[in-house]
Structure formats: C-alpha cells, structure tokens
Design a protein around this motif. Sequence first.
Motif, PDB file in Angstrom:
ATOM      1  N   VAL A  39      19.166  43.039  65.417  1.00 56.14           N
ATOM      2  CA  VAL A  39      19.932  43.146  64.183  1.00 56.14           C
ATOM      3  C   VAL A  39      20.759  44.419  64.291  1.00 56.14           C
ATOM      4  O   VAL A  39      20.226  45.481  64.593  1.00 56.14           O
ATOM      5  N   VAL A  63      23.300  39.403  63.773  1.00 58.36           N
ATOM      6  CA  VAL A  63      22.049  39.162  64.489  1.00 58.36           C
ATOM      7  C   VAL A  63      22.417  38.502  65.806  1.00 58.36           C
ATOM      8  O   VAL A  63      23.216  37.550  65.831  1.00 58.36           O
ATOM      9  N   LYS A 103      15.490  36.981  56.453  1.00 59.07           N
ATOM     10  CA  LYS A 103      14.792  38.150  55.914  1.00 59.07           C
ATOM     11  C   LYS A 103      15.239  39.427  56.621  1.00 59.07           C
ATOM     12  O   LYS A 103      15.440  40.459  55.978  1.00 59.07           O
ATOM     13  N   ARG A 104      15.379  39.357  57.919  1.00 59.93           N
ATOM     14  CA  ARG A 104      15.781  40.551  58.669  1.00 59.93           C
ATOM     15  C   ARG A 104      17.194  40.991  58.301  1.00 59.93           C
ATOM     16  O   ARG A 104      17.477  42.187  58.209  1.00 59.93           O
ATOM     17  N   GLN A 110      16.980  42.498  54.723  1.00 58.78           N
ATOM     18  CA  GLN A 110      16.274  43.787  54.837  1.00 58.78           C
ATOM     19  C   GLN A 110      17.211  44.863  55.384  1.00 58.78           C
ATOM     20  O   GLN A 110      17.299  45.958  54.843  1.00 58.78           O
TER      21      GLN A 110
END
Length: 147
Positions: free
Chosen positions: A5, A48, A88-89, A92
């Motif tokens: 990421v 990503v 989610k990553r 976040q």
Amino acid sequence: MGYLVDDSRDRIDTDAVWAALREAYWAKWRSREDIETQIREAWRVIGVYDEETGAQVGFARAVSDGLGFAYLADVIVVEDHRGHGLGKRIVQAMIDDGPGAHFRWTLFTSDAHGLYEQFGFEAPDRTALVRPAPALPVHPTQAPANR
C-alpha cells in the motif's frame, strides 16, 4: 500473495485506475480525462500493488481542505484481488494512517457500508446537509436533459 500500500502519486497507474473505474457503477459517467484530472488534483491518493508483479490492484483518492475536512472517493479493488482485506488496508492508510487522521471525513456509497462503519463512518447527524447532484447527462459537458 503480498501487497504493498503506497501513497505515492507518481506510482499511480492511470491505465489501471481507468480500467477499474470505468466498470464501477459510481464512475461510469466520467471520461478518462475526468479520471486523470481527479487523480492529479486529489489531495491524497492511495494505490495498492501486487508485490509479485508490481501491478496496481487497488485505489482510492481524497479531496480535502488539508486542515479539518476530507471526502473519500473511488475506493476500489480489482475483482481478482478482492477477499484479501485490501479495501480495509486502503481505508486504513487513507483515514487513520495519513495526515487526515484527525479530520471529519465523509463519503457517498450505496454499498460496502460494513467496510466504512469499521472506520467510524455512520449516517449523518443533525450537523450534516447534502445537496444531491442534478441528474447528469451521459457526460457533464453535454446539455442537461429537459425535466
């Protein structure tokens, strides 16, 4: 399978983002030029990348005043890479791990509410008002249809 990421704007693969977003229900009206402008002018972007191939497989962008408010947009993971927690990553990295961790964030979505609720998003309170966009033609440069 490993993923990286990264918030480097220079690393964003515009072709990959365009390919993903042109299939997304919320972005179908945008042209490639629109997408490129939005990436270029975003306050922050997250990409990503598949560590094995280097291919970009996820994306998000944010618009912000840089001081206290931000809008999260275009969170997307390429279909073949879903199910690995990449959404989610992305959120976040954008919301909690970046320079906007103390901001008031907003977003618009008709799905994935469960993902965003994990990061504190909830229905607007009495301090929020939204002016919906008027119905758009096929592309914003075309004249609006008669209503």
